[in-house]
Write a protein that holds these residues in place. Structure first.
Motif, mmCIF file in Angstrom:
data_model
loop_
_atom_site.group_PDB
_atom_site.id
_atom_site.type_symbol
_atom_site.label_atom_id
_atom_site.label_comp_id
_atom_site.label_asym_id
_atom_site.label_seq_id
_atom_site.Cartn_x
_atom_site.Cartn_y
_atom_site.Cartn_z
ATOM 1 N N ASP A 54 65.251 -16.202 2.434
ATOM 2 C CA ASP A 54 64.939 -17.487 2.242
ATOM 3 C C ASP A 54 64.617 -17.875 3.637
ATOM 4 O OD1 ASP A 54 63.929 -19.913 1.337
ATOM 5 O OD2 ASP A 54 65.946 -20.467 0.486
ATOM 6 N N LYS A 55 63.366 -17.919 4.281
ATOM 7 C CA LYS A 55 63.138 -18.292 5.457
ATOM 8 C C LYS A 55 62.723 -19.905 5.730
ATOM 9 C CE LYS A 55 62.626 -14.051 8.107
ATOM 10 N NZ LYS A 55 63.556 -13.385 7.560
ATOM 11 N N SER A 56 62.325 -20.400 4.400
ATOM 12 C CA SER A 56 61.942 -21.834 3.944
ATOM 13 C C SER A 56 63.025 -23.090 4.799
ATOM 14 C CB SER A 56 61.529 -22.167 2.689
ATOM 15 O OG SER A 56 62.676 -22.152 1.963
ATOM 16 N N ARG A 57 64.485 -22.476 4.607
ATOM 17 C CA ARG A 57 65.253 -23.338 5.009
ATOM 18 C C ARG A 57 65.718 -23.286 6.479
ATOM 19 N NH1 ARG A 57 70.022 -22.343 1.125
ATOM 20 N NH2 ARG A 57 71.074 -23.874 2.305
ATOM 21 N N VAL A 58 64.987 -22.661 7.381
ATOM 22 C CA VAL A 58 65.087 -22.287 8.853
ATOM 23 C C VAL A 58 64.401 -23.230 9.310
ATOM 24 C CG1 VAL A 58 65.007 -20.530 10.531
ATOM 25 C CG2 VAL A 58 65.581 -19.837 8.405
ATOM 26 N N THR A 59 64.828 -23.896 10.449
ATOM 27 C CA THR A 59 64.221 -24.769 11.616
ATOM 28 C C THR A 59 64.044 -24.010 12.627
ATOM 29 O OG1 THR A 59 65.755 -26.672 10.599
ATOM 30 C CG2 THR A 59 64.478 -26.886 12.724
ATOM 31 N N LYS A 60 62.482 -23.808 12.930
ATOM 32 C CA LYS A 60 62.255 -23.156 13.959
ATOM 33 C C LYS A 60 62.550 -23.888 15.176
ATOM 34 C CE LYS A 60 58.868 -20.631 11.518
ATOM 35 N NZ LYS A 60 57.543 -19.836 11.873
#
Length: 108
Positions: free
Chosen positions: A44-50
């Motif tokens: 679930d990469k939608s919760r990762v801050t780049k």
């Protein structure tokens, strides 16, 4: 608690200082960690801050007023260290790379 291993090119004193001071900041402010461990985010990469993808952007974020870096390391360190990164970015932007020379020679 999760601590990432810094890159081999990282100054170890800066790395340990950052880990210690940011951990202390979190304890003082009674902050919670807003995301689960990285292993739980793999699907679930939608919760990762780049993070910033280049030195220029990273330096700008590091040096902006009110940054966590200014809070933790202080204005004097941020202005000095950030200034060295700004110099590096300017030197890079002023340089002509081998690729650019080869590309230009192809067009002539």
């Amino acid at each position: 608690m999760e601590i990432r291993v810094p890159g081999a090119d990282m100054n170890p004193y800066f790395a340990l200082s950052a880990i210690f001071l940011l951990g202390f900041r979190g304890i003082e402010k009674q902050m919670s960690i807003p995301v689960p461990p990285v292993k739980d985010l793999m699907n679930d990469k939608s919760r990762v801050t780049k993070l910033a993808t280049n030195l220029e952007t990273a330096t700008s974020l590091f040096m902006r007023e009110g940054s966590v870096a200014r809070e933790v390391f202080g204005n004097e360190f941020v202005d000095h260290f950030g200034g060295t990164r700004e110099h590096e970015v300017n030197a890079w932007n002023a340089a002509v790379t081998n690729w650019e020379v080869e590309r230009y020679l192809e067009l002539v």
